[in-house]
Design a protein around this motif. Structure first.
Motif, mmCIF file in Angstrom:
data_model
loop_
_atom_site.group_PDB
_atom_site.id
_atom_site.type_symbol
_atom_site.label_atom_id
_atom_site.label_comp_id
_atom_site.label_asym_id
_atom_site.label_seq_id
_atom_site.Cartn_x
_atom_site.Cartn_y
_atom_site.Cartn_z
ATOM 1 N N VAL A 83 0.857 -1.182 0.000
ATOM 2 C CA VAL A 83 0.000 0.000 0.000
ATOM 3 C C VAL A 83 0.897 1.238 0.000
ATOM 4 C CG1 VAL A 83 -1.876 -1.195 1.183
ATOM 5 C CG2 VAL A 83 -0.232 0.143 2.521
ATOM 6 N N ASP A 84 0.287 2.364 -0.369
ATOM 7 C CA ASP A 84 1.036 3.612 -0.513
ATOM 8 C C ASP A 84 0.742 4.613 0.598
ATOM 9 O OD1 ASP A 84 1.994 2.797 -3.192
ATOM 10 O OD2 ASP A 84 -0.108 3.098 -3.766
ATOM 11 N N GLY A 85 -0.327 4.408 1.323
ATOM 12 C CA GLY A 85 -0.709 5.326 2.392
ATOM 13 C C GLY A 85 -1.627 4.627 3.368
ATOM 14 N N VAL A 86 -1.771 5.215 4.562
ATOM 15 C CA VAL A 86 -2.578 4.620 5.621
ATOM 16 C C VAL A 86 -3.544 5.662 6.177
ATOM 17 C CG1 VAL A 86 -2.567 3.447 7.856
ATOM 18 C CG2 VAL A 86 -0.647 3.128 6.273
ATOM 19 N N ILE A 87 -4.793 5.267 6.352
ATOM 20 C CA ILE A 87 -5.756 6.036 7.150
ATOM 21 C C ILE A 87 -5.985 5.230 8.421
ATOM 22 C CG2 ILE A 87 -8.083 6.991 7.282
ATOM 23 C CD1 ILE A 87 -8.064 7.197 4.221
ATOM 24 N N HIS A 88 -5.549 5.769 9.546
ATOM 25 C CA HIS A 88 -5.578 5.028 10.811
ATOM 26 C C HIS A 88 -6.745 5.501 11.672
ATOM 27 C CE1 HIS A 88 -4.635 3.026 14.435
ATOM 28 N NE2 HIS A 88 -3.931 3.997 15.007
ATOM 29 N N LEU A 89 -7.779 4.660 11.750
ATOM 30 C CA LEU A 89 -8.969 4.950 12.541
ATOM 31 C C LEU A 89 -9.192 3.949 13.671
ATOM 32 C CD1 LEU A 89 -11.487 5.662 9.614
ATOM 33 C CD2 LEU A 89 -10.226 7.351 10.953
ATOM 34 N N VAL B 297 -2.804 9.293 7.453
ATOM 35 C CA VAL B 297 -3.871 10.160 7.950
ATOM 36 C C VAL B 297 -4.318 9.570 9.277
ATOM 37 C CG1 VAL B 297 -6.203 11.028 7.567
ATOM 38 C CG2 VAL B 297 -4.599 10.877 5.644
ATOM 39 N N TYR B 298 -4.166 10.338 10.346
ATOM 40 C CA TYR B 298 -4.442 9.824 11.693
ATOM 41 C C TYR B 298 -5.763 10.386 12.203
ATOM 42 C CZ TYR B 298 -3.991 9.092 16.732
ATOM 43 O OH TYR B 298 -4.221 8.745 18.041
ATOM 44 N N GLY B 299 -6.682 9.489 12.544
ATOM 45 C CA GLY B 299 -7.955 9.885 13.116
ATOM 46 C C GLY B 299 -7.789 10.232 14.578
ATOM 47 N N SER B 300 -7.431 11.490 14.838
ATOM 48 C CA SER B 300 -7.317 11.974 16.208
ATOM 49 C C SER B 300 -8.700 12.414 16.687
ATOM 50 C CB SER B 300 -6.291 13.111 16.285
ATOM 51 O OG SER B 300 -6.062 13.493 17.627
ATOM 52 N N SER B 301 -8.753 13.226 17.724
ATOM 53 C CA SER B 301 -10.044 13.527 18.342
ATOM 54 C C SER B 301 -10.054 14.918 18.957
ATOM 55 C CB SER B 301 -10.344 12.499 19.435
ATOM 56 O OG SER B 301 -11.487 12.870 20.186
ATOM 57 N N ASN C 244 -2.967 14.871 11.097
ATOM 58 C CA ASN C 244 -3.767 14.537 12.270
ATOM 59 C C ASN C 244 -5.099 15.271 12.171
ATOM 60 O OD1 ASN C 244 -1.533 13.157 13.635
ATOM 61 N ND2 ASN C 244 -0.686 15.200 13.942
ATOM 62 N N ILE C 245 -6.191 14.518 12.100
ATOM 63 C CA ILE C 245 -7.519 15.128 12.014
ATOM 64 C C ILE C 245 -8.190 14.989 13.371
ATOM 65 C CG2 ILE C 245 -9.742 15.154 10.856
ATOM 66 C CD1 ILE C 245 -8.435 13.784 8.467
ATOM 67 N N ARG C 246 -8.358 16.089 14.074
ATOM 68 C CA ARG C 246 -9.056 16.072 15.363
ATOM 69 C C ARG C 246 -10.556 16.056 15.090
ATOM 70 N NH1 ARG C 246 -5.411 20.455 18.844
ATOM 71 N NH2 ARG C 246 -3.617 19.054 19.153
ATOM 72 N N ILE C 247 -11.084 14.848 14.980
ATOM 73 C CA ILE C 247 -12.473 14.662 14.559
ATOM 74 C C ILE C 247 -13.421 15.209 15.621
ATOM 75 C CG2 ILE C 247 -14.209 12.952 13.928
ATOM 76 C CD1 ILE C 247 -11.851 11.141 13.035
ATOM 77 N N GLY C 248 -14.416 15.970 15.170
ATOM 78 C CA GLY C 248 -15.435 16.477 16.071
ATOM 79 C C GLY C 248 -16.484 15.417 16.342
ATOM 80 N N LEU D 48 -10.648 15.886 3.656
ATOM 81 C CA LEU D 48 -9.462 16.052 4.498
ATOM 82 C C LEU D 48 -8.503 14.878 4.323
ATOM 83 C CD1 LEU D 48 -10.967 17.454 7.820
ATOM 84 C CD2 LEU D 48 -9.407 18.641 6.259
ATOM 85 N N ALA D 49 -9.048 13.663 4.228
ATOM 86 C CA ALA D 49 -8.180 12.492 4.056
ATOM 87 C C ALA D 49 -7.370 12.593 2.771
ATOM 88 C CB ALA D 49 -9.019 11.213 4.066
ATOM 89 N N LEU D 50 -8.000 13.029 1.685
ATOM 90 C CA LEU D 50 -7.290 13.170 0.421
ATOM 91 C C LEU D 50 -6.209 14.237 0.520
ATOM 92 C CD1 LEU D 50 -10.318 12.885 -2.006
ATOM 93 C CD2 LEU D 50 -8.438 11.247 -1.812
ATOM 94 N N ILE D 51 -6.494 15.318 1.224
ATOM 95 C CA ILE D 51 -5.468 16.340 1.449
ATOM 96 C C ILE D 51 -4.286 15.728 2.186
ATOM 97 C CG2 ILE D 51 -4.958 18.435 2.773
ATOM 98 C CD1 ILE D 51 -7.829 19.381 2.069
ATOM 99 N N GLY D 52 -4.580 14.940 3.228
ATOM 100 C CA GLY D 52 -3.507 14.317 3.991
ATOM 101 C C GLY D 52 -2.679 13.354 3.172
#
Length: 287
Positions: A80-86, A122-126, A175-179, A203-207
């Motif tokens: 894989v080329d990228g990770v979205i970590h949720l 892309v890190y699913g922060s909070s 880091n996306i501080r998800i609401g 946002l994920a695509l931007i990351g």
């Protein structure tokens, strides 16, 4: 990899990547909605989750992997080329659970990315990384972290580890501080901090693609209503939210989340998370 962009005014919004993406937690509620919003906008999605994601979409695959298993994570992030970590516990837990899954699991994701030569996460922060700021205070991502729970503290760890892995190894993380990422906001607080799946996908695509990402933190919110968060960094990266909580909230979306300590829950941005295990004494720190 190819990159497509659309332009609105001076903002450039990334609309597609050819990258092959791994998504931890892709079978969860947020992950499922995000996968649907990203359909046709990424090369492929490799779901990493203990839970069965059900019917897979085109160009989707699934591995039953526990993120706390370091060796399995290295295998899971091959090709894989990228990770979205949720993946991780989405609420307060005992410290052992938080450490094993949210902290160690996040470490395993970054380390597996490093071993596989993956350059984007892309890190699913909070929002709970800063939950103890008062509601009458507007903050940017530059203010000190003020987590409201052990869960929020684990998200602070993830953001800090993202910084370490950029400084040491050059892995670029958004880091996306998800609401609030529910299908629609259920109460007034959720309405103020809500984000739609398609805005999260933007946002994920931007990351995954924006050249200016280093270890960059933004707030995961659709059109701003709360006034709590200055999201200028996201907008400077081309983020143009398409939705807002007022449009999708039902007429009964009022403050209906109960708390044993409303004077705490209703004063701080983290809401009822701030009241968990609180001693009931309200302390105010300068913001």
């Amino acid at each position: 990899m190819t990159l497509s962009q659309s332009t609105s005014g001076n903002a450039s919004s990334i609309v597609r990547t050819e990258k092959r993406i791994a998504m931890t937690g892709g079978a969860g509620r947020v992950g499922t909605a995000l996968r649907q919003a990203l359909a046709g906008k990424v090369g492929s999605i490799h779901i990493i989750d203990r839970a069965d994601p059900g019917d897979l979409g085109p160009n989707e695959t699934w591995d039953d992997i526990d993120i706390s298993d370091a060796a399995a994570m290295v295998r899971g992030l091959r090709n894989v080329d990228g990770v979205i970590h949720l993946a991780g516990f989405p609420n307060e837990r005992d410290i052992d659970d938080i450490l094993n899954v949210n902290v160690l699991g996040t470490h395993n994701v970054f380390e597996a990315a490093r071993q596989n030569g993956i350059e984007r996460v892309v890190y699913g922060s909070s929002n709970h990384t800063v939950g103890f700021y008062p509601r009458d205070t507007q903050i940017s991502e530059d203010e000190p972290m003020r987590p409201d729970t052990l869960y929020g503290l684990s998200k602070c760890w993830g953001e800090l580890e993202a910084g370490l892995y950029f400084d040491k190894f050059g892995i670029r993380t958004l880091n996306i501080r998800i609401g609030n990422a529910a299908d629609r906001p259920a109460d007034e607080r959720a309405r103020k901090i809500w984000i739609s799946a398609r805005d999260m996908a933007q946002l994920a695509l931007i990351g995954l693609e924006h050249p200016d990402i280093t270890c960059t933190t933004v707030y995961g919110i659709s059109n701003q209503r709360s006034g709590w968060w200055d999201n200028a960094t996201a907008h400077a990266l081309g983020y143009v939210p398409q939705d807002d909580g007022d449009t999708v909230a039902g007429p009964d979306a009022h403050d209906n989340a109960t708390s044993a300590l409303p004077e705490i829950a209703n004063h701080f941005q983290g809401g009822r998370f701030c009241a968990i295990a609180h001693d009931g004494i309200r302390r105010i720190r300068g913001a």
